[in-house]
Design an enzyme around this catalytic site. Structure first.
Site, PDB file in Angstrom:
ATOM      1  N   ASP A  82       5.012  35.207 -38.371  1.00  0.00           N
ATOM      2  CA  ASP A  82       5.177  33.776 -38.651  1.00  0.00           C
ATOM      3  C   ASP A  82       4.731  33.537 -40.095  1.00  0.00           C
ATOM      4  O   ASP A  82       3.621  33.923 -40.470  1.00  0.00           O
ATOM      5  CB  ASP A  82       4.332  32.971 -37.664  1.00  0.00           C
ATOM      6  N   ASP A  93       8.635  27.005 -42.651  1.00  0.00           N
ATOM      7  CA  ASP A  93       7.795  27.608 -41.605  1.00  0.00           C
ATOM      8  C   ASP A  93       8.774  28.289 -40.653  1.00  0.00           C
ATOM      9  O   ASP A  93       9.620  27.610 -40.063  1.00  0.00           O
ATOM     10  CB  ASP A  93       7.001  26.479 -40.932  1.00  0.00           C
ATOM     11  N   HIS A 154       6.579  20.755 -34.915  1.00  0.00           N
ATOM     12  CA  HIS A 154       5.819  19.718 -35.618  1.00  0.00           C
ATOM     13  C   HIS A 154       6.587  19.173 -36.806  1.00  0.00           C
ATOM     14  O   HIS A 154       7.410  19.874 -37.399  1.00  0.00           O
ATOM     15  CB  HIS A 154       4.494  20.327 -36.105  1.00  0.00           C
ATOM     16  N   HIS A 162       1.426  19.890 -40.426  1.00  0.00           N
ATOM     17  CA  HIS A 162       1.594  19.279 -39.099  1.00  0.00           C
ATOM     18  C   HIS A 162       1.596  17.763 -39.271  1.00  0.00           C
ATOM     19  O   HIS A 162       0.581  17.105 -39.099  1.00  0.00           O
ATOM     20  CB  HIS A 162       0.505  19.729 -38.130  1.00  0.00           C
ATOM     21  N   GLU A 187       9.674  25.554 -32.595  1.00  0.00           N
ATOM     22  CA  GLU A 187       9.204  26.921 -32.365  1.00  0.00           C
ATOM     23  C   GLU A 187       8.988  27.231 -30.889  1.00  0.00           C
ATOM     24  O   GLU A 187       7.875  27.157 -30.387  1.00  0.00           O
ATOM     25  CB  GLU A 187       7.944  27.212 -33.175  1.00  0.00           C
ATOM     26  N   GLU A 272      11.164  30.661 -34.667  1.00  0.00           N
ATOM     27  CA  GLU A 272      10.958  29.358 -35.318  1.00  0.00           C
ATOM     28  C   GLU A 272      11.862  29.183 -36.530  1.00  0.00           C
ATOM     29  O   GLU A 272      12.083  30.127 -37.292  1.00  0.00           O
ATOM     30  CB  GLU A 272       9.492  29.239 -35.766  1.00  0.00           C
TER      31      GLU A 272
HETATM   32 MN    MN Z   1       5.127  29.003 -37.888  1.00  0.00          MN
HETATM   33 MN    MN Z   2       5.203  25.925 -37.095  1.00  0.00          MN
END
Ligand code: MN
Ligand code: MN
Length: 287
Positions: A82, A93, A154, A162, A187, A272
């Site tokens: 990640d 992300d 998020h 976030h 995700e 994700e």
């Molecule tokens: Mn992530």
């Molecule tokens: Mn994330």
């Protein structure tokens, strides 16, 4: 909303993810992969949005290696990679799951990928987060697994990983809607366990939670990382960095993220992407 910077951050994140996935092999160290992927992001003209997370088997998220880390990938490991890039604070992300040398967990990994693809197909301006969650949950359950109920996607904003909304991996009944302009990450996590993670020990990832009256070392690192998560090893220029970070946590200035883990005998996979919703268009920046 600076769309160009979000798109650039997404492109670099996608390339770093593909590069990192190739590096994860039996007997390679976590440290080597994290450092190489972060260097890749910097060489491409961005900065890591947060430390490269390499989370093994029942660990869902939030482990990054320390300097001198002695962990190596082993045959049969299920590793969640990640990562993200940011351009001037505009974040990507993105994550995928790599199984090291075996194919035992292919269906589990595919379930998270399909869940994300199905979520992408339903995305539209004004969609409720619970509708996204329902698609994710249905897809994962139809593969015979559980989503992780207490991990979410998020909202994203500049230097804010976030921002406001959470996007559940099941139908939680929320009527929160995604309205443009909005950046966000989805995700899906799947497991053969019950679908709940608990906090473990610290995973070497920190973030400022109080930023008033910073001095000395704290001010120096705040100038570098702002309000984004950072790795202990990124502070290793200072010989006392471990003690100083620990003190920052005690003083309520820093948060030390715990690793998030399912019960030990269970496996966890994740996929994700990052999205930008503009007008009636939805752009997947990390695909
Ligand atoms: Mn992530
Ligand atoms: Mn994330």
């Amino acid at each position: 909303m600076d769309l160009k910077k979000y798109i650039e951050a997404g492109k670099i994140g996608k390339e770093a993810r593909e590069y990192g996935a190739e590096l994860i092999k039996e007997n390679v160290s976590y440290y080597e992969v994290a450092e190489k992927v972060e260097k890749y992001i910097i060489d491409a003209g961005a900065f890591p949005s947060f430390p490269v997370n390499l989370s093994r088997n029942n660990i869902a998220a939030h482990y990054t290696p320390v300097k001198g880390d002695n962990m190596y990938f082993r045959r049969g490991d299920v590793i969640k990679l990640d990562l993200g890039a940011h351009v001037d604070g505009y974040i990507s992300d993105t994550a995928l799951t790599v199984e090291v040398g075996t194919n035992k967990w292919e269906n589990l990994i595919d379930a998270t990928r399909e869940a994300l693809n199905n979520a992408i197909k339903t995305l539209r301006p004004g969609i409720t987060v619970s509708e996204i969650g329902r698609v994710i949950e249905d897809t994962i359950k139809s593969s015979g697994y559980n989503p992780i109920y207490n991990l979410t996607g998020h909202g994203l904003a500049r230097y804010d990983l976030h921002h406001r909304i959470s996007i559940p991996n099941y139908d939680d009944g929320s009527v929160t809607r995604i309205e443009p302009p909005m950046a966000f990450a989805i995700e899906p996590f799947a497991t053969d366990g019950r679908g709940y993670v608990k906090n473990g020990k610290g995973g070497n990832i920190y973030m400022f939670i109080r930023t008033e009256n910073l001095k000395g070392f704290y001010l120096d690192i705040f100038k570098k990382f702002r309000t984004l998560p950072f790795a202990a090893r990124w502070c290793a220029d200072n010989p006392d960095y471990i003690a100083i970070l620990g003190k920052g946590v005690k003083m309520g200035m820093l948060h030390h993220f715990p690793i998030l883990k399912e019960k030990k005998k269970f496996m966890v996979a994740q996929t994700e992407h990052t999205f930008v919703m503009t007008g009636d268009e939805v752009i997947v920046t990390t695909r």
